[in-house]
Write a protein that holds these residues in place. Structure first.
Motif, PDB file in Angstrom:
ATOM      1  N   UNK A 665       0.878  -1.269  -0.020  1.00  0.00           N
ATOM      2  CA  UNK A 665       0.022   0.145   0.003  1.00  0.00           C
ATOM      3  C   UNK A 665       0.957   1.230  -0.183  1.00  0.00           C
ATOM      4  N   UNK A 666       0.588   2.044  -1.027  1.00  0.00           N
ATOM      5  CA  UNK A 666       1.238   3.373  -1.136  1.00  0.00           C
ATOM      6  C   UNK A 666       0.266   4.378  -0.658  1.00  0.00           C
ATOM      7  N   UNK A 667       0.596   5.304   0.290  1.00  0.00           N
ATOM      8  CA  UNK A 667      -0.316   6.257   0.962  1.00  0.00           C
ATOM      9  C   UNK A 667      -0.352   7.407  -0.149  1.00  0.00           C
ATOM     10  N   UNK A 668      -1.660   7.792  -0.660  1.00  0.00           N
ATOM     11  CA  UNK A 668      -1.747   8.967  -1.427  1.00  0.00           C
ATOM     12  C   UNK A 668      -1.930   8.678  -2.847  1.00  0.00           C
ATOM     13  N   UNK A 669      -1.713   7.381  -3.340  1.00  0.00           N
ATOM     14  CA  UNK A 669      -1.437   6.896  -4.852  1.00  0.00           C
ATOM     15  C   UNK A 669      -2.241   5.453  -4.900  1.00  0.00           C
ATOM     16  N   UNK A 670      -3.137   5.274  -5.980  1.00  0.00           N
ATOM     17  CA  UNK A 670      -3.969   4.361  -6.305  1.00  0.00           C
ATOM     18  C   UNK A 670      -2.817   3.694  -7.263  1.00  0.00           C
ATOM     19  N   UNK A 671      -2.634   2.308  -7.066  1.00  0.00           N
ATOM     20  CA  UNK A 671      -1.968   1.405  -8.069  1.00  0.00           C
ATOM     21  C   UNK A 671      -2.279   0.222  -8.306  1.00  0.00           C
ATOM     22  N   UNK A 819      -5.320  13.884  -9.838  1.00  0.00           N
ATOM     23  CA  UNK A 819      -6.199  13.340 -11.277  1.00  0.00           C
ATOM     24  C   UNK A 819      -5.296  12.718 -12.178  1.00  0.00           C
ATOM     25  N   UNK A 820      -3.979  13.050 -12.170  1.00  0.00           N
ATOM     26  CA  UNK A 820      -3.107  12.337 -13.297  1.00  0.00           C
ATOM     27  C   UNK A 820      -2.856  10.929 -13.060  1.00  0.00           C
ATOM     28  N   UNK A 821      -2.723  10.431 -14.235  1.00  0.00           N
ATOM     29  CA  UNK A 821      -2.474   8.819 -14.351  1.00  0.00           C
ATOM     30  C   UNK A 821      -1.315   8.520 -14.991  1.00  0.00           C
ATOM     31  N   UNK A 822      -0.459   7.616 -14.611  1.00  0.00           N
ATOM     32  CA  UNK A 822       0.879   7.135 -15.203  1.00  0.00           C
ATOM     33  C   UNK A 822       0.613   5.693 -15.837  1.00  0.00           C
ATOM     34  N   UNK A 823       0.488   5.464 -17.039  1.00  0.00           N
ATOM     35  CA  UNK A 823       0.486   4.031 -17.492  1.00  0.00           C
ATOM     36  C   UNK A 823       1.833   3.535 -17.929  1.00  0.00           C
ATOM     37  N   UNK A 824       1.994   2.332 -17.427  1.00  0.00           N
ATOM     38  CA  UNK A 824       3.313   1.563 -17.995  1.00  0.00           C
ATOM     39  C   UNK A 824       2.896   0.321 -18.527  1.00  0.00           C
ATOM     40  N   UNK A 825       3.330   0.157 -19.584  1.00  0.00           N
ATOM     41  CA  UNK A 825       2.960  -1.395 -20.408  1.00  0.00           C
ATOM     42  C   UNK A 825       4.139  -1.805 -20.978  1.00  0.00           C
ATOM     43  N   UNK A 881       0.594  -4.510 -17.474  1.00  0.00           N
ATOM     44  CA  UNK A 881      -0.028  -3.262 -16.991  1.00  0.00           C
ATOM     45  C   UNK A 881       0.164  -2.724 -16.041  1.00  0.00           C
ATOM     46  N   UNK A 882       0.968  -1.659 -15.599  1.00  0.00           N
ATOM     47  CA  UNK A 882       0.937  -1.039 -14.363  1.00  0.00           C
ATOM     48  C   UNK A 882       0.412   0.427 -14.505  1.00  0.00           C
ATOM     49  N   UNK A 883      -0.611   0.755 -13.692  1.00  0.00           N
ATOM     50  CA  UNK A 883      -1.401   2.052 -13.629  1.00  0.00           C
ATOM     51  C   UNK A 883      -1.318   2.503 -12.219  1.00  0.00           C
ATOM     52  N   UNK A 884      -0.749   3.887 -12.179  1.00  0.00           N
ATOM     53  CA  UNK A 884      -0.851   4.805 -11.016  1.00  0.00           C
ATOM     54  C   UNK A 884      -1.389   6.133 -11.029  1.00  0.00           C
ATOM     55  N   UNK A 885      -2.342   6.273 -10.000  1.00  0.00           N
ATOM     56  CA  UNK A 885      -3.030   7.461 -10.187  1.00  0.00           C
ATOM     57  C   UNK A 885      -3.087   8.078  -8.877  1.00  0.00           C
ATOM     58  N   UNK A 886      -2.680   9.474  -9.026  1.00  0.00           N
ATOM     59  CA  UNK A 886      -3.024  10.435  -7.827  1.00  0.00           C
ATOM     60  C   UNK A 886      -4.349  10.717  -7.681  1.00  0.00           C
ATOM     61  N   UNK A 887      -5.096  10.419  -6.517  1.00  0.00           N
ATOM     62  CA  UNK A 887      -6.434  10.891  -6.562  1.00  0.00           C
ATOM     63  C   UNK A 887      -6.841  12.304  -6.537  1.00  0.00           C
TER      64      UNK A 887
END
Length: 891
Positions: A665-671, A819-825, A881-887
């Motif tokens: 779990x990473x605080x403040x980031x959806x993974x 609101x930003x999303x980082x997508x790694x594939x 697929x690795x997606x990270x989003x800052x809510x």
């Protein structure tokens, strides 16, 4: 005009006289001339005696049939020795002098007689006129005492069944309901084949469907009653059509032992006008005995043979056995007057004892079987007291054995043995020819069956599917039920699969076998008999019947015999097999012969294939040989499936070891991560990902793709994942971590693989944003999605790892705002193809632009669906697929 002719030659030995008598008797009986047989035999005996004893030469006997008479000619090869003829009115000088007595008998008994001399021999002949018969008489049997009449029920029932052109039952009379226990309402509308136990082997004989299409058909088969037992019946089929021209078949059925009620008298069985075909045609010795037209398949030929042999010797039963290829065993193939279902395909040794009567190679007469118990095992418990058996030989080779039995002792002597032997000699060649034809058909069918079985077994590498295929190929083609046991190393046999041709019996058989000790693993090739299932089934049925009657409950409960009455043996719907009906049905299903074939692969017994027949049925030798061939192929397929399963399990375990067990779990980031390995068995290597804590407030993430698959790629994958964690936690920055990883990969030498890798550090900030420090070494660029739908690369490309010694890598910083999303594939996403089209970086960016407002998990799921829908074929490459989003901050 001569309408039939039969001839034979006899050696100049004393026993030829008896053989010649039998020849004439059988010939005249075959022609239906029973009225003149006795006179003809007496005269033949005298004339043959003159030829072989007094003249000392071989005797040629010829029987000629005319429309109103029969003529017998006996010739020798000593014309110089005249026949002594006693003068008229003169007495024999010596009462013991036999000279001329034969001609005196001819003068007394024959209608006409004469002697003809030639340069090579002399012919003595006599003619017997046939008595006139009442018009309309075809055949009639003798008047028998009541004690010798055949047994039947108090009321002989004739079942009348009618089926339509598709074989579906449309009529079922009351006698049918009484005989078989099925009310008309239960069977009308069902296919007749559902109730029929048709005696047919794959590739040979005629099937039920063909029999229903014949204009007329008669024969023996079985009908399954309401209690699950098969009742042997004799059927007469007549093909008819109604007023609208719609065809159907009317079937009359009686119990097999009451076949005379329906059986059509065969031509040649009796009557002066029957048995020899059309006027003017001659018929060979085979057709004289077997009748015309001769059956065109082996089973019918054998059945007619035993019936003719029984009638010829006025017996109560008859049977015919065929020899195996090595002439060591005989197999029962046809019988009449015996429980044929129990005896069919039973096997007995050719040499059953040391005496003359212990070998099937010689004729044998047993005047009373009770005096020699077990002398003829096939007749044990049948009530037969006397029996005569003769061999069937072709060119000196034993091909079978024919026997006739009677319920009374002392019925047969050597004279009957000679008659039966002559009949056996007539049909031996025809039987052998029909048997070879059947074997050829069976072998062609077996070859086709084995080819198809091999294709099916080679088409799967799954253990459970292989077990199911093994059972489905044997039932019902080879057996009525099948069980497969598997044996792991250093363990006991385990029941793995059970199948029966009636699905309602599977649970009962499975419960029964689960309580019977498995057969002992034996690598010896071939089938061996296993009696435990049959014994346990009958014991269970007996106890269930006693409990239902309230008798013997205590003794039944304390019995040590295996039982199918445990809760685990409950059938469908919770009904226990110990209920009398179910227990009896299970006993009937497994009550026949059961054989075990070892499954041997790579010199080890890996399982056992168990095949079974219902009550009173046995396997024929050809079926066992086919099953043995199948078991060898099935064993190899099962072992291949085992090896593949073990390899797949190792591969999957190694694959799991190369991926993180769970995401931190990473605080403040959806993974969110989606990983999908391509290819059957999910081979190790290929793509990988990782997310791990480095220090307080800092997490490392990586997504990479190793060139190739298999152990070499897996080695690089494991090296990369563990090196990243170790170096990052030692305080090295991104470029230093990747440079040292590159050196470690190159140190692998020939085992090295180049690697594309995106590695970075994630630093969540107090203001809700997140700072990323990344190095993209030859990997597809990460994409950044802003809340307004804008998509842009978040890093620049740099050299991949595992190719060059000296790398100059640098780190790039990116800040993800709320609101930003980082997508790694991996390239399994971007290189998804459909023909000449490829999803590519632009296509991925277009899909990502539609993901605004979605969570990290929803973004990853949408990308996965887009990749799968881009092409109709399954993905051929691994995909990560690795997606990270800052809510967004909550309002």
């Amino acid at each position: 005009m001569i309408t039939a002719r039969a001839a034979a030659s006899f050696e100049p030995v004393g026993r030829s006289v008896a053989v010649a008598r039998a020849f004439v008797r059988d010939t005249l009986h075959g022609w239906g001339f029973a009225d003149v047989v006795d006179d003809a035999v007496v005269l033949t005996s005298e004339l043959v005696t003159n030829a072989v004893v007094h003249a000392g030469t071989a005797a040629d006997v010829q029987c000629l049939r005319y429309e109103t008479a029969v003529r017998i000619e006996v010739a020798d090869h000593y014309p110089e020795r005249e026949i002594p003829i006693q003068g008229r009115g003169r007495q024999f000088r010596d009462p013991d002098n036999e000279g001329g007595r034969g001609l005196l008998l001819c003068a007394a008994l024959a209608s006409r007689w004469g002697v003809e001399y030639t340069g090579a021999g002399k012919h003595v002949w006599f003619q017997l006129d046939l008595p006139e018969r009442p018009a309309g008489t075809r055949s009639a049997g003798p008047v028998l005492p009541a004690a010798e009449l055949p047994l039947a029920d108090e009321s002989v029932r004739v079942a009348v069944v009618q089926v339509d052109r598709l074989g579906v039952i449309t009529r079922w009379n009351d006698d049918a309901a009484e005989l078989f226990g099925h009310p008309a309402a239960d069977v009308v509308g069902k296919p007749l084949a559902d109730l029929t136990a048709w005696p047919q082997t794959p590739g040979t004989g005629i099937g039920l469907a063909e029999a229903l299409l014949h204009s007329r058909w008669e024969g023996t088969y079985g009908l399954r009653g309401a209690d699950g037992r098969v009742l042997p019946v004799y059927g007469s089929h007549l093909r008819v059509r109604d007023s609208e021209g719609e065809p159907s078949t009317v079937i009359l059925l009686v119990r097999s032992e009451e076949r005379a009620v329906l059986q059509t008298p065969s031509r040649g069985s009796g009557g002066a006008e029957s048995g020899l075909g059309q006027r003017g045609k001659t018929t060979d010795a085979f057709e004289v005995f077997i009748g015309s037209p001769a059956p065109d398949d082996l089973d019918s030929l054998l059945q007619r043979t035993v019936e003719r042999a029984r009638d010829m010797l006025d017996g109560d039963a008859a049977y015919l056995l065929l020899a195996t290829d090595d002439e060591t065993e005989l197999e029962v193939r046809a019988s009449t007057g015996l429980p044929s279902a129990r005896q069919r395909f039973a096997r007995v040794p050719v040499e059953a004892g040391t005496g003359r009567y212990g070998s099937a190679r010689m004729p044998a007469v047993h005047e009373d079987l009770t005096a020699v118990p077990g002398a003829v095992p096939l007749l044990s418990g049948t009530g037969m007291r006397s029996v005569v058996t003769v061999p069937l030989k072709v060119e000196g080779r034993l091909t079978g054995s024919l026997g006739v039995a009677a319920e009374a002792p002392g019925r047969y002597n050597n004279q009957e043995a000679l008659r039966l032997q002559f009949a056996a000699d007539r049909i031996a060649l025809a039987v052998e020819s029909a048997r070879l034809t059947e074997l050829e058909r069976l072998r062609r069918g077996s070859l086709s069956f084995l080819v198809e079985a091999s294709d099916l077994l080679a088409g799967t590498l799954e253990r459970d599917q292989t077990l199911a295929l093994m059972a489905q190929m044997t039932v019902p083609t080879l057996a009525s039920w099948c069980a497969v046991y598997t044996i792991a190393e250093q363990s006991e046999p385990e029941l793995a699969f059970v199948l029966h041709e009636d699905e309602d019996r599977i649970d009962g058989i499975k419960a029964l076998l689960s309580q019977v000790r498995p057969p002992e693993p034996d690598p010896t090739p071939g089938a061996r008999v296993w009696t435990a299932p049959s014994d346990a089934a009958h014991s269970s049925a007996l106890r269930a019947s006693l409990r239902s009657l309230g008798v013997g409950a205590r003794s039944a409960a304390s019995s040590s015999a295996p039982s199918a009455a445990s809760p685990a043996a409950a059938g469908k719907g919770g009904r226990a097999p110990s209920a009398p009906g179910v227990a009896l049905a299970t006993a009937a299903a497994v009550g026949g012969e059961t054989v075990v074939l070892p499954l041997v692969a790579r010199n080890r017994v890996i399982g056992m294939l168990t095949l079974g027949k219902p009550a009173d049925e046995r396997f024929r030798q050809e079926i066992l040989e086919l099953a043995e061939d199948l078991s060898r192929r099935a064993a190899l397929a099962l072992d291949n499936a085992r090896l593949y399963s073990e390899r797949t399990a190792i591969s999957q375990a190694l694959q799991r070891s190369l991926l993180p067990p769970e995401l931190p779990h990473v605080p403040g980031v959806e993974i969110e991560v989606i990983y999908q390995a391509a290819g059957e068995g999910n081979e190790v290597g290929g793509d990988f990902y990782d997310l791990f804590p480095i220090r307080d407030g800092c997490w490392g993430f990586a997504i990479g793709d190793v060139c190739g698959t298999g152990p070499e790629a897996a080695a690089v994958t494991g090296l990369a994942r563990h090196a990243l964690r170790l170096l990052a936690r030692e305080g090295f920055g991104g470029p230093a971590v990747l440079e040292r990883l590159n050196a470690a990969i190159l140190d692998e030498g020939a085992r090295s693989r180049f690697l594309t890798l995106l590695y970075g550090e994630l630093w969540p900030q107090h203001d809700g944003s997140a700072v990323l420090r990344m190095v993209c070494a030859g990997h597809p660029l990460p994409l950044r999605l802003r809340p307004d739908g804008t998509v842009e690369p978040a890093a620049e490309p740099q050299p991949l790892l595992g190719v060059m010694d000296d790398l100059e890598l640098y780190e790039q910083n990116v800040t993800l705002d709320p609101g930003d999303v980082l997508l790694c594939v991996t390239d399994g996403v971007t290189e998804r193809r459909e023909g000449t089209r490829m999803l590519g970086d632009d296509g991925l960016a277009e899909v990502l632009s539609t993901c605004t407002g979605l969570t990290a998990g929803a973004v990853a799921a949408r990308i996965q669906r887009a990749v799968e829908r881009f092409a109709s074929d399954a993905p051929s490459d691994d995909m990560a697929i690795l997606s990270m989003r800052v809510p967004m901050p909550e309002a």
